[in-house]
Design an enzyme around this catalytic site. Structure first.
Site, mmCIF file in Angstrom:
data_model
loop_
_atom_site.group_PDB
_atom_site.id
_atom_site.type_symbol
_atom_site.label_atom_id
_atom_site.label_comp_id
_atom_site.label_asym_id
_atom_site.label_seq_id
_atom_site.Cartn_x
_atom_site.Cartn_y
_atom_site.Cartn_z
ATOM 1 C CG ASP A 107 -59.964 61.482 29.871
ATOM 2 O OD1 ASP A 107 -60.002 62.277 29.029
ATOM 3 O OD2 ASP A 107 -60.556 61.149 31.065
ATOM 4 C CD GLU B 142 -27.964 83.022 34.446
ATOM 5 O OE1 GLU B 142 -28.451 83.830 35.201
ATOM 6 O OE2 GLU B 142 -26.494 83.243 33.878
ATOM 7 C CD GLU C 250 -32.230 84.142 40.070
ATOM 8 O OE1 GLU C 250 -31.402 85.054 39.674
ATOM 9 O OE2 GLU C 250 -33.322 84.923 40.230
ATOM 10 C CD GLU D 249 -29.290 84.956 42.350
ATOM 11 O OE1 GLU D 249 -29.387 86.048 42.983
ATOM 12 O OE2 GLU D 249 -28.561 84.527 41.507
ATOM 13 C CD GLU E 143 -28.309 81.917 39.090
ATOM 14 O OE1 GLU E 143 -27.304 81.744 38.091
ATOM 15 O OE2 GLU E 143 -28.751 82.896 39.322
ATOM 16 C CG HIS F 123 -31.245 86.260 34.301
ATOM 17 N ND1 HIS F 123 -30.469 86.781 35.562
ATOM 18 C CD2 HIS F 123 -32.293 87.194 34.705
ATOM 19 C CE1 HIS F 123 -31.021 87.402 36.385
ATOM 20 N NE2 HIS F 123 -32.254 87.726 36.007
ATOM 21 N NE ARG G 135 -25.467 90.115 36.449
ATOM 22 C CZ ARG G 135 -24.349 90.055 36.050
ATOM 23 N NH1 ARG G 135 -23.633 91.043 35.772
ATOM 24 N NH2 ARG G 135 -23.676 88.632 35.830
ATOM 25 C CD GLU H 87 -28.294 87.496 31.732
ATOM 26 O OE1 GLU H 87 -28.355 86.872 32.538
ATOM 27 O OE2 GLU H 87 -27.316 88.125 31.720
ATOM 28 N NE ARG I 97 -30.606 91.206 33.886
ATOM 29 C CZ ARG I 97 -29.767 90.542 34.956
ATOM 30 N NH1 ARG I 97 -29.079 89.601 34.428
ATOM 31 N NH2 ARG I 97 -30.028 90.647 36.220
#
Length: 470
Positions: A51, A130, A132, A212, A220, A269, A339, A358, A360
């Protein structure tokens, strides 16, 4: 593992039950379990009915019948059930048309992979995420007509530095200084080690784990990259292991992006690259060693980032994280090593096979099938339309003077704003019938009515401090 391999595993390992799992729309695993003696090879062809009317974002009550089709390649022995149980991740079919259900998130991810191949640009998209998370020792929350509160606690919490813990042994990570001291300040090393061991037992490849930045148990664990659907499958296994291992130890884990005020939130990330015929397509002679294709891919991500926000940062809480100052990637720019930009080009190695970007802004509250598929679609749109990403910004974006900062676009400031951006900008998601208008409208309606409006209706505890004496 193929079908024969699954059936052999069931016989050889004395499996007593088969657990069948699939995704609801917001991103929570659902499951039901059948005795192993009721499972046969035919299930991989014919599926099993269930269902679907109570699954969030799915069918209504008058068209509730659905079919699950197990994917034999996804099989793993469940590490937490008391009975020997083999778990299979499933795809969803409509019982009338026998076609894949267009609101099934895993189906959307599979269609994104197929669309990539159909473009001829590449045959494989690799993603490494990644994710966290926080591990707490206590969590309480409630909302009634006349009250509303939450309370979190952790033996690591800096706010407990003066608490009488009979005895208090200190070693509480300072705010924003949890990255990454050795034990005893990092009190969760062994817990993460157990998580990593269990992940390895069910087929996940872990590259590293660490504490972290935030106080109070932010962690992480980094998994090895994989293809889009396999990465999304792995993220669901990852969350399952993290939560249940924490529970075994009397703790609780959350992937909520911003559970604590005044310290860093949890991001996801997302590293990504395109390959064709076994060769990477992102290395080149351009900025940071990137190819022109990679730069166009970045252009697509930046152009559509505000719309992507509705899928990659899909909760009202996501926008408590996406604010300047907490390594939060709110500024839509790209840079090598930096970053503070929303797109970073890692420079850890000169190996061309490691060349990637990457992205972020995503956070781990997302549905990974949808979030990864949408990022791929944005990047491909950038390549197909040769979208120029503009000039890179190799500066600390948080310290830019206002006259420079005003020219840099930013991520939305709320989920409501992100949903409005998706309403304006979503054609790129419809290519190849990867996402459908029906799915996107259902997503927007669900998020707006079940989350945005529900939050807007409720008084916030901090409002009493601001306004009670007016």
């Amino acid at each position: 593992m193929d079908v024969k391999g699954v059936m052999k595993e069931i016989a050889d390992k004395g499996i007593r039950a088969i657990d069948l799992r699939f995704m609801d729309m917001p991103g929570m695993w659902q499951h039901f379990t059948i005795p192993a003696d009721q499972f046969s090879e035919g299930v991989f062809e014919e599926g099993l009915g269930f269902d679907g009317s109570s699954i969030r974002g799915w069918k209504s009550i008058h068209e509730s019948d659905m079919i699950v089709i197990p994917d034999p390649a996804s099989a793993f022995l469940d590490p937490f059930f008391a009975q020997p149980t083999l778990t299979l991740i499933c795809d969803i079919l409509d019982p009338v048309t026998k076609e894949r259900y267009p609101r099934d998130p895993r189906n959307i991810a599979l269609k994104a992979q197929n669309y990539l191949i159909s473009t001829g640009i590449a045959d494989t998209a690799f993603f490494g995420c990644e994710a966290e998370f926080f591990v707490f020792d206590d969590v309480r929350y409630d909302q009634t007509a006349n009250s509303g509160y939450y309370f979190l606690d952790s033996v690591e919490g800096r706010w407990n530095s003066g608490k009488d813990e009979k005895p208090n042994l200190g070693y509480k990570p300072r705010y924003k200084e949890g990255y990454f001291p050795v034990p005893p300040t990092d009190s969760l090393h062994d817990l993460r080690g157990e998580m990593v061991r269990i992940m390895g037992e069910i087929g996940l490849v872990v590259e590293a784990h660490h504490h972290e930045v935030a106080t109070a148990g932010q962690c992480e664990i980094d998994m090895r990259f994989n293809t889009l659907v396999n990465t999304a499958d792995s993220l669901m296994k990852f969350k399952y292991v993290v939560k249940n291992t924490a529970l075994r130890h009397g703790k609780t884990a959350t992937f909520m992006p911003k559970p604590l005020f005044g310290d860093n939130g949890s991001g996801m990330h997302t590293h990504q690259s395109l390959w064709k015929d076994g060769q990477p397509l992102f290395p080149g002679s351009g900025y940071a060693g990137l190819s022109q294709m990679a730069l166009y891919y970045i252009g697509g991500l930046l152009k559509h980032a505000r719309s992507l926000a509705a899928l990659i940062a899909p909760t009202t809480n996501s926008y408590k994280r996406l604010v300047p100052g907490f390594e939060a990637p709110v500024n839509l720019a790209y840079s090598r090593r930096n970053r503070s930009a929303s797109i970073r080009i890692p420079l850890y190695t000169e190996n061309p096979k490691a060349k990637r970007l990457e992205f972020r802004p995503p956070d781990p509250s997302c549905n990974p099938y949808l979030a990864l598929a949408a990022q791929l679609m944005a990047g491909l749109d950038g390549i197909l339309n040769r979208i120029d990403p503009g000039q890179p910004l190799d500066k600390d974006l948080y310290d830019l003077p206002p006259e420079e900062l005003k020219n840099i676009p930013t991520m939305p400031g709320s989920l409501d704003e992100a949903l409005r951006e998706m309403e304006k900008d979503h054609v790129f998601l419809l290519k190849g019938d990867v996402f459908t208008e029906d799915f996107l409208q259902t997503w927007i309606d669900y998020k707006r009515h079940r989350e945005v409006e529900e939050m807007a209706l409720r008084p916030h505890p901090y409002e009493f401090g601001l306004y009670y004496d007016i």
